[in-house]
Motif scaffolding. Structure first.
Motif, PDB file in Angstrom:
ATOM      1  N   ILE A  29       1.348  -1.380   9.330  1.00 19.81           N
ATOM      2  CA  ILE A  29       0.630  -1.331   8.051  1.00 19.81           C
ATOM      3  C   ILE A  29      -0.585  -0.402   8.170  1.00 19.81           C
ATOM      4  N   ILE A  30      -1.321  -0.510   9.291  1.00 15.62           N
ATOM      5  CA  ILE A  30      -2.529   0.315   9.466  1.00 15.62           C
ATOM      6  C   ILE A  30      -2.161   1.797   9.422  1.00 15.62           C
ATOM      7  N   ILE A  31      -1.124   2.157  10.193  1.00 13.79           N
ATOM      8  CA  ILE A  31      -0.721   3.570  10.229  1.00 13.79           C
ATOM      9  C   ILE A  31      -0.220   4.008   8.850  1.00 13.79           C
ATOM     10  N   VAL A 340      -3.245  -7.847   4.327  1.00 15.03           N
ATOM     11  CA  VAL A 340      -4.618  -7.583   3.865  1.00 15.03           C
ATOM     12  C   VAL A 340      -5.457  -6.990   4.997  1.00 15.03           C
ATOM     13  N   ILE A 341      -5.443  -7.653   6.165  1.00 16.94           N
ATOM     14  CA  ILE A 341      -6.270  -7.159   7.280  1.00 16.94           C
ATOM     15  C   ILE A 341      -5.785  -5.771   7.701  1.00 16.94           C
ATOM     16  N   GLY A 342      -4.457  -5.634   7.822  1.00 19.32           N
ATOM     17  CA  GLY A 342      -3.889  -4.318   8.183  1.00 19.32           C
ATOM     18  C   GLY A 342      -4.279  -3.264   7.156  1.00 19.32           C
ATOM     19  N   GLY A 343      -4.218  -3.640   5.874  1.00 21.48           N
ATOM     20  CA  GLY A 343      -4.570  -2.710   4.790  1.00 21.48           C
ATOM     21  C   GLY A 343      -6.017  -2.256   4.886  1.00 21.48           C
ATOM     22  N   SER A 379       0.332  -2.623   0.654  1.00 20.67           N
ATOM     23  CA  SER A 379       0.381  -3.337   1.942  1.00 20.67           C
ATOM     24  C   SER A 379       0.360  -4.852   1.722  1.00 20.67           C
ATOM     25  N   VAL A 380      -0.408  -5.303   0.711  1.00 18.85           N
ATOM     26  CA  VAL A 380      -0.425  -6.746   0.410  1.00 18.85           C
ATOM     27  C   VAL A 380       0.931  -7.153  -0.154  1.00 18.85           C
ATOM     28  N   GLY A 381       1.461  -6.305  -1.049  1.00 18.22           N
ATOM     29  CA  GLY A 381       2.766  -6.574  -1.651  1.00 18.22           C
ATOM     30  C   GLY A 381       3.855  -6.653  -0.603  1.00 18.22           C
TER      31      GLY A 381
END
Length: 406
Positions: A29-31, A340-343, A379-381
């Motif tokens: 998600i972060i990338i 969320v955190i990754g986003g 990312s949340v979705g």
């Protein structure tokens, strides 16, 4: 509500108890989010560069260049086309309404000398209207006048780069510099315009009357191009057509013969380029979005493992009266928390990359809220979407079977 907070804290604890696994899951998600933001900002930067470099040429501009005449299948090189005359520019100015400013130009590179200092720069022959077209201001002295044109006066207006290289701190106005070994009196210094968006120094220029440039410096009887500023954007096409008709008449081009000039409309050029760069931005963004999808599959994978690992815990909860909805919520919250955190980390990462790219200096990047909001909600979705199956699997476990599970 208390239940919701409790689920969130349980989810956070579950993630913290497997730190490395959680970080690796978030990595996708972060990338993904970071790449979307960085790529889109590069695309938007390219678009803005294109717009700026065209806008810096002046608004509502038509540029007439010689050429487009094919002689025996060969095109003459730009410098060898001699079809545009000074009289053409005068005719456009006289006969075409809505052509607000007309400035023919002829330029070349020369070495300019003052005392024992010399500097290589671009010497441009223009008319007084060039000042309005290019939105130039004179910070000291004055611009060239119509009188200078008529008398082919050896006067010049210099940019700040030329001024500082030849004169340092001295005031150049009234001083005499030599161009091609001929004396030219400096009548004015231009206000600095800095670098153009293409990275060209707009202050590295010497401006002389076009008649002087043609007769005394270049020894030519034609102009290299004619800039025309149209009074308003909606008159552009009409003026372009009228100029084409007028020049065909003047150049005696009849019937099917090709024009020996071309009129470029900067506004339509800008629209075309903007469409192209928008497609580029979309393309870059969608490639980056694929890694978001991969990140989502990563979340699903880990949540499935998590359900298997915690089968006993789920059984105990159900035996103690946890409903389908309770279990479902708890696992969904876990996967959304990863999203969320990754986003959030991804946003920081993407913005940092965009800044890094622009500080290296090859690209300007433009960071806008739209891709940030979009990729974050995505990312949340994704956390939600890919979390549903594992959560449902957990919630449907038979408590008796689950309690027996070792």
């Amino acid at each position: 509500m208390g239940m919701f907070y409790e689920s969130v804290s349980i989810a956070l604890n579950a993630l913290l108890s497997n730190k490395l696994r959680s970080i690796l899951t978030m990595l996708g998600i972060i990338i993904g989010v970071g790449a979307v933001i960085a790529m889109v900002s590069v695309g938007m930067g390219v678009t803005q560069n294109v717009t700026n470099s065209i806008a810096s040429l002046g608004s509502n501009m038509l540029i007439i260049r010689p050429g487009a005449s094919m002689s025996g299948g060969l095109r003459g090189s730009a410098g060898s086309r001699t079809t545009l005359k000074l009289a053409d520019a005068e005719a456009i100015k006289k006969k075409i309404k809505d052509a607000e400013y007309v400035s023919p130009t002829a330029s070349s590179a020369f070495q300019v000398v003052y005392g024992n200092q010399n500097w290589n720069t671009s010497v441009q022959g223009v008319t007084p209207e060039y000042m309005s077209i290019r939105d130039l201001t004179v910070s000291n002295g004055s611009f060239i006048t119509t009188n200078d044109l008529a008398t082919r006066e050896r006067v010049c207006v210099i940019g700040t780069t030329v001024s500082s290289n030849l004169f340092g701190e001295e005031n150049p106005v009234g001083k005499v510099i030599r161009v091609k070994n001929q004396p030219y009196r400096v009548v004015g210094v231009l206000e600095s315009k800095g670098q153009s968006s293409v990275g060209q120094d707009q202050d590295d220029v010497v401006i002389v009357p076009i008649t002087t440039a043609m007769d005394r410096l270049l020894g030519i009887n034609y102009v290299k191009m004619i800039n025309v500023q149209v009074s308003s954007a909606d008159k552009m096409d009409e003026v372009q057509e009228n100029i084409e008709v007028l020049l065909r008449q003047r150049h005696h081009i009849v019937g099917k013969k090709d024009d020996d000039f071309e009129v470029q409309n900067l506004t339509s050029l800008m629209t075309t380029l903007n469409e192209t760069t928008s497609m580029l931005t979309l393309f870059l963004g969608s490639i980056a979005a694929i890694s978001l999808l991969v990140g989502g599959i990563g979340i699903m994978n880990i949540m499935m493992v998590s359900v298997t690992e915690r089968t006993r815990e789920i059984g105990i909860r159900k035996a103690l009266g946890a409903t389908f909805k309770n279990i479902m919520t708890q696992f969904l919250i876990e996967s959304v928390v990863i999203g969320v955190i990754g986003g959030l980390i991804g946003i920081a990462f993407g913005v940092a990359v965009a800044f890094a790219i622009s500080s290296i200096g090859t690209f300007t990047t433009v960071i806008t809220p739209a891709p940030i909001i979009l990729s974050f909600s995505f990312s949340v979705g994704i956390g939600l979407f890919f979390g549903i199956y594992p959560a449902r699997k957990a919630a449907l476990l038979d408590p008796i079977e689950a309690l027996r599970y070792e």
